[in-house]
Design an enzyme around this catalytic site. Sequence first.
Site, short mmCIF file in Angstrom:
data_model
loop_
_atom_site.label_atom_id
_atom_site.label_comp_id
_atom_site.label_asym_id
_atom_site.label_seq_id
_atom_site.Cartn_x
_atom_site.Cartn_y
_atom_site.Cartn_z
N LYS A 12 0.87 -1.19 0.00
CA LYS A 12 0.00 0.00 0.00
C LYS A 12 0.90 1.23 0.00
O LYS A 12 2.04 1.17 0.48
CB LYS A 12 -0.88 0.01 1.25
N ASP B 13 -6.96 4.38 -4.81
CA ASP B 13 -7.63 4.26 -3.51
C ASP B 13 -8.24 5.65 -3.28
O ASP B 13 -8.44 6.41 -4.25
CB ASP B 13 -6.64 3.86 -2.40
P1 NDP Z 1 -12.87 7.95 -3.29
O1 NDP Z 1 -11.79 8.94 -3.07
O2 NDP Z 1 -13.36 7.71 -4.67
O3 NDP Z 1 -14.13 8.29 -2.37
C1 NDP Z 1 -14.02 8.36 -0.99
C2 NDP Z 1 -15.36 8.78 -0.42
O4 NDP Z 1 -15.30 8.67 1.00
C3 NDP Z 1 -15.70 10.22 -0.72
O5 NDP Z 1 -17.08 10.39 -0.75
C4 NDP Z 1 -15.07 10.94 0.47
O6 NDP Z 1 -15.65 12.21 0.74
C5 NDP Z 1 -15.37 10.00 1.60
N1 NDP Z 1 -14.34 10.12 2.63
C6 NDP Z 1 -13.01 9.98 2.48
N2 NDP Z 1 -12.37 10.21 3.63
C7 NDP Z 1 -13.33 10.49 4.53
C8 NDP Z 1 -13.31 10.80 5.91
N3 NDP Z 1 -12.15 10.86 6.61
N4 NDP Z 1 -14.49 11.01 6.54
C9 NDP Z 1 -15.65 10.94 5.86
N5 NDP Z 1 -15.74 10.65 4.54
C10 NDP Z 1 -14.59 10.42 3.89
O7 NDP Z 1 -12.32 6.58 -2.66
P2 NDP Z 1 -12.80 5.09 -2.92
O8 NDP Z 1 -14.25 5.06 -3.16
O9 NDP Z 1 -11.87 4.49 -3.89
O10 NDP Z 1 -12.45 4.40 -1.51
C11 NDP Z 1 -13.39 4.37 -0.43
C12 NDP Z 1 -12.99 3.26 0.54
O11 NDP Z 1 -12.97 2.01 -0.15
C13 NDP Z 1 -11.60 3.42 1.16
O12 NDP Z 1 -11.62 2.87 2.47
C14 NDP Z 1 -10.73 2.54 0.28
O13 NDP Z 1 -9.56 2.09 0.94
C15 NDP Z 1 -11.69 1.38 0.01
N6 NDP Z 1 -11.39 0.57 -1.16
C16 NDP Z 1 -11.30 1.13 -2.41
C17 NDP Z 1 -11.03 0.32 -3.50
C18 NDP Z 1 -11.05 0.84 -4.89
O14 NDP Z 1 -10.97 0.03 -5.81
N7 NDP Z 1 -11.15 2.15 -5.12
C19 NDP Z 1 -10.76 -1.12 -3.33
C20 NDP Z 1 -10.95 -1.61 -1.98
C21 NDP Z 1 -11.23 -0.77 -0.95
P3 NDP Z 1 -14.85 13.55 0.34
O15 NDP Z 1 -14.96 13.66 -1.14
O16 NDP Z 1 -15.52 14.63 1.09
O17 NDP Z 1 -13.42 13.33 0.79
#
Ligand code: NDP
Length: 445
Positions: A125, A165
């Site tokens: 990571k 991510d």
């Molecule tokens: P994105 O950046 O596309 O989206 C993240 C979302 O979560 C946004 O809506 C963001 O809001 C919100 N968010 C992020 N940080 C916080 C926080 N501290 N508090 C509240 N809301 C938050 O990321 P992903 O959708 O790719 O990833 C989301 C989760 O899924 C993570 O935990 C990631 O590790 C996990 N994941 C992702 C994978 C992938 O293929 N993308 C694979 C496996 C797991 P805002 O825009 O306001 O920051």
Amino acid sequence: MKYVEKVFEQLKQNNPNEPEFLQAAQEILFTLAPVFEAHPEYEKAGLLERFVEPERVIEFRVPWVDDSGKVQVNRGYRVQFNSAIGPYKGGLRFHPSVNLSILKFLGLEQILKNSLTSLPIGGGKGGSNFDPKGKSDAEVMRFCQSFMTELYRHIGPDADVPAGDIGVGGREIGYLFGQYKRIKAQSENGVLTGKGLSYGGSLGRTEATGYGLLFYVQEMLRVNNMTLEGKTVCISGSGNVAIFACEKAQALGAKVVTMSDSNGFIYDPNGIQLDVVKDIKLGHRGRIKEYAEKVAGSVYTEGCRNVWQTKCDVALPCATQNEIDLDSAKALIANGVKAVGEGANMPSTLEAIDAFLKAGVLFAPAKAANAGGVATSALEMSQNSMRYSWTKEEVLSKLQGIMVNIHTACQKASEEYGFGYNLVAGANIAGFLKVADAMMAQGIV
Ligand code: NDP
């Protein structure tokens, strides 16, 4: 003291300032106790001490110039955690909260997740405390170029293959790939996954984590004589995972009533209109509160944590770590939640998981339920090596097969080691056994 306790005590002493890493390790290690009882040879080989220590951690300076001409400096990282079953594989996160503790927790989880996919990929990571939010495309590009100018020497299609991510989507992967190719002066498109379709990306990768989550939850419900049809679903987040989780949940007949970002959440009693969310988030990188301005009957509430006060049958946390604490878990249980599927990594605290399991809520842990993203990344690597592209239907059907198999592996391991139907324990054990076997075969390295 038992082996697992001894190793965890040592881990706490060695990493006193890494709470997220210790949290992830605690959840994993204590469910592995019966494995070590059944395999005393693992303790003799110091297997657990080696498993919890990253093979390599790289930390570097990322200097770049913003649009006003000011020099900015961020910190970049890559944690190459475990390569026993294949090249390091795992995403890059760009978010102001990124530090070594968060990347080590994500890397540790990733080892077991990647093992569960049954594909030959190790765990890693990386990322930076850079915040892409509010930056221009040109600033994001300059940052990505600087980040890759250091990272490139540590990665490669057979060494370490990063992906996206939080904060790293198609735009960032494009800039990172462009700089890698420029430095290496050769086409190695297997070095990153999540690429655009015109330069080696896989159909279905964008949707994979969210769709995979729903395939896993669907299987968990099926085994417990339920379906998603007619269920009310709460989703948090509105990024890549949340959007495609919503799309698949709706396709399977569920009504999704919430989505959120880090500022607040929307509630739409008529069911979220996903095209509006996509337009806000994918169209112009806007905020989720715009939804309530556009869709009559929906409500926006400031503060994202309150999303879990909403009544639902199925909760799908898809935003970030520790977003469901014990209070949120209690509220969900009191409101009759039947199943929780973790789309984000470690979105539930240890106390919340415990509360769900004690209340008999079906619980799909992240390392199994969100493995669809990395599994499809591995399919992207296969297509890159073959110089061939599968159709979207082929990719998604392989994805569905993988998610169902992961569920079966978790269920079997859990039952075999005396946990009954406990997918948390099952995921840890099934993922660990394959890595342990490979580590034993490869000697003390
Ligand atoms: P994105 O950046 O596309 O989206 C993240 C979302 O979560 C946004 O809506 C963001 O809001 C919100 N968010 C992020 N940080 C916080 C926080 N501290 N508090 C509240 N809301 C938050 O990321 P992903 O959708 O790719 O990833 C989301 C989760 O899924 C993570 O935990 C990631 O590790 C996990 N994941 C992702 C994978 C992938 O293929 N993308 C694979 C496996 C797991 P805002 O825009 O306001 O920051």
